[in-house]
Design a protein around this motif. Structure first.
Motif, PDB file in Angstrom:
ATOM      1  N   UNK A  69       0.041  -1.274  -0.311  1.00 47.11           N
ATOM      2  CA  UNK A  69       0.043   0.283  -0.097  1.00 47.11           C
ATOM      3  C   UNK A  69       0.731   1.556  -0.079  1.00 47.11           C
ATOM      4  N   UNK A  70       1.981   1.411   0.650  1.00 47.00           N
ATOM      5  CA  UNK A  70       3.144   2.114   0.864  1.00 47.00           C
ATOM      6  C   UNK A  70       3.818   2.318  -0.633  1.00 47.00           C
ATOM      7  N   UNK A  71       4.131   1.746  -0.812  1.00 45.51           N
ATOM      8  CA  UNK A  71       4.699   1.044  -2.191  1.00 45.51           C
ATOM      9  C   UNK A  71       3.816   2.447  -3.457  1.00 45.51           C
ATOM     10  N   UNK A  72       2.714   1.865  -3.500  1.00 45.55           N
ATOM     11  CA  UNK A  72       1.485   2.340  -3.898  1.00 45.55           C
ATOM     12  C   UNK A  72       1.557   3.918  -4.540  1.00 45.55           C
ATOM     13  N   UNK A  73       1.271   4.225  -2.888  1.00 41.31           N
ATOM     14  CA  UNK A  73       0.772   5.414  -2.300  1.00 41.31           C
ATOM     15  C   UNK A  73       2.259   6.699  -2.802  1.00 41.31           C
ATOM     16  N   UNK A  74       3.341   5.850  -2.702  1.00 42.29           N
ATOM     17  CA  UNK A  74       4.445   6.501  -2.879  1.00 42.29           C
ATOM     18  C   UNK A  74       4.923   6.831  -4.608  1.00 42.29           C
ATOM     19  N   UNK A  75       4.018   5.799  -5.484  1.00 42.66           N
ATOM     20  CA  UNK A  75       4.583   5.353  -6.495  1.00 42.66           C
ATOM     21  C   UNK A  75       3.575   6.177  -7.075  1.00 42.66           C
ATOM     22  N   UNK A  76       2.694   6.420  -6.686  1.00 41.97           N
ATOM     23  CA  UNK A  76       1.456   7.552  -7.043  1.00 41.97           C
ATOM     24  C   UNK A  76       1.761   8.550  -7.047  1.00 41.97           C
ATOM     25  N   UNK A  77       2.581   8.929  -5.963  1.00 42.91           N
ATOM     26  CA  UNK A  77       2.920  10.475  -5.137  1.00 42.91           C
ATOM     27  C   UNK A  77       3.709  10.635  -6.097  1.00 42.91           C
ATOM     28  N   UNK A  78       4.906  10.374  -7.740  1.00 40.05           N
ATOM     29  CA  UNK A  78       5.867  10.491  -8.648  1.00 40.05           C
ATOM     30  C   UNK A  78       7.037  10.088  -7.528  1.00 40.05           C
ATOM     31  N   UNK A  79       7.157   9.702  -7.195  1.00 38.25           N
ATOM     32  CA  UNK A  79       8.616   8.612  -6.819  1.00 38.25           C
ATOM     33  C   UNK A  79       8.950   7.679  -7.572  1.00 38.25           C
ATOM     34  N   UNK A  80       9.989   7.534  -8.366  1.00 35.03           N
ATOM     35  CA  UNK A  80      10.739   6.012  -8.604  1.00 35.03           C
ATOM     36  C   UNK A  80      10.386   5.194  -7.869  1.00 35.03           C
ATOM     37  N   UNK A  81      11.189   3.806  -8.547  1.00 35.58           N
ATOM     38  CA  UNK A  81      10.401   2.770  -7.454  1.00 35.58           C
ATOM     39  C   UNK A  81      11.481   2.703  -6.659  1.00 35.58           C
ATOM     40  N   UNK A  82      12.698   3.316  -7.012  1.00 33.82           N
ATOM     41  CA  UNK A  82      13.373   2.566  -5.617  1.00 33.82           C
ATOM     42  C   UNK A  82      13.405   3.263  -4.128  1.00 33.82           C
ATOM     43  N   UNK A  83      13.189   4.620  -4.752  1.00 36.54           N
ATOM     44  CA  UNK A  83      13.290   5.027  -3.517  1.00 36.54           C
ATOM     45  C   UNK A  83      11.225   5.220  -3.075  1.00 36.54           C
ATOM     46  N   UNK A  84      10.712   4.584  -3.587  1.00 40.55           N
ATOM     47  CA  UNK A  84       9.080   4.553  -3.575  1.00 40.55           C
ATOM     48  C   UNK A  84       9.308   2.467  -2.530  1.00 40.55           C
ATOM     49  N   UNK A  85      10.016   2.196  -2.547  1.00 41.60           N
ATOM     50  CA  UNK A  85      10.705   0.925  -2.378  1.00 41.60           C
ATOM     51  C   UNK A  85      11.072   1.148  -1.116  1.00 41.60           C
ATOM     52  N   UNK A  86      11.838   2.009  -0.611  1.00 38.58           N
ATOM     53  CA  UNK A  86      12.958   2.042   0.189  1.00 38.58           C
ATOM     54  C   UNK A  86      11.409   2.995   0.990  1.00 38.58           C
ATOM     55  N   UNK A  87      10.806   4.327   1.359  1.00 43.02           N
ATOM     56  CA  UNK A  87       9.838   4.349   1.652  1.00 43.02           C
ATOM     57  C   UNK A  87       9.205   3.198   2.165  1.00 43.02           C
ATOM     58  N   UNK A  88       8.507   2.218   1.335  1.00 42.62           N
ATOM     59  CA  UNK A  88       7.939   1.468   1.586  1.00 42.62           C
ATOM     60  C   UNK A  88       8.228   0.225   2.630  1.00 42.62           C
TER      61      UNK A  88
END
Length: 197
Positions: A69-88
């Protein structure tokens, strides 16, 4: 949580609703207690793995869901895959989530909150109706799970996220009302738990 999940599993194995547990004190109203979520679909884990092992499976399952869910949210906020994955991953391993595994409704509710926020973000950005469906299902599952005592806090967190984001929308009032309507549909989906409680 263990005794109540044992009682809920036992009731379902006898093809009964888990309405009243006679084995605790003078009885215990399982179906009305806002913590155990007897109608939550993923609660089947307790019936499959048993109450003790099921608790571990439930935590792992919801931690993974929270990460997605966090990965999906961060990707929709425009983050690239690796930063979004790190955030999740950071959210999944955060002290809040790890310390709260002893109080299972926190990680379970947080898992669905991330999906609800992802749906709200998606709606504000794209106006695709499937985003509102994601909001409705996420809210419904949060409430079916039995995280009712946390609903005010999740609601505040969602409002603090959505209200500033709606300024980016083309029609802020209409977009906000659509998200609120989707959350209301989620409430209706959870009536099996809400009405007895």
């Amino acid at each position: 949580y263990y005794p109540c999940h044992v009682a809920i599993t036992r009731a379902y194995r006898h093809l009964q609703l888990p309405d009243w547990e006679r084995g605790a004190a003078t009885g215990w109203p399982l179906v009305v207690d806002p913590y155990y979520g007897p109608f939550y679909p993923l609660g089947a884990v307790f019936g499959i793995f048993g109450a003790a092992r099921g608790l571990g499976v439930e935590i792992v399952l919801h931690t993974i869901l929270c990460g997605f869910g966090a990965l999906l949210l961060l990707r929709r906020r425009g983050l690239e895959v690796w930063p979004a994955t790190f955030g999740a991953i950071s959210l999944c391993l955060s002290s809040f989530l790890v310390c709260r595994i002893r109080h299972i409704i926190f990680p379970e509710g947080l898992a669905w909150l991330t999906f609800a926020l992802a749906g709200a973000e998606g709606w504000l950005a794209t106006h695709r109706r499937r985003e509102l469906v994601l909001v409705a299902i996420s809210v419904g599952l949060t409430l079916l799970r039995g995280a009712l005592p946390l609903v005010p806090f999740f609601g505040i967190a969602a409002a603090l996220y959505v209200l500033p984001r709606r300024r980016l929308a083309s029609e802020p009032r209409r977009d906000s009302l659509a998200i609120v309507a989707a959350a209301a549909v989620g409430l209706l989906l959870a009536c099996a738990q809400l009405l007895p409680t």
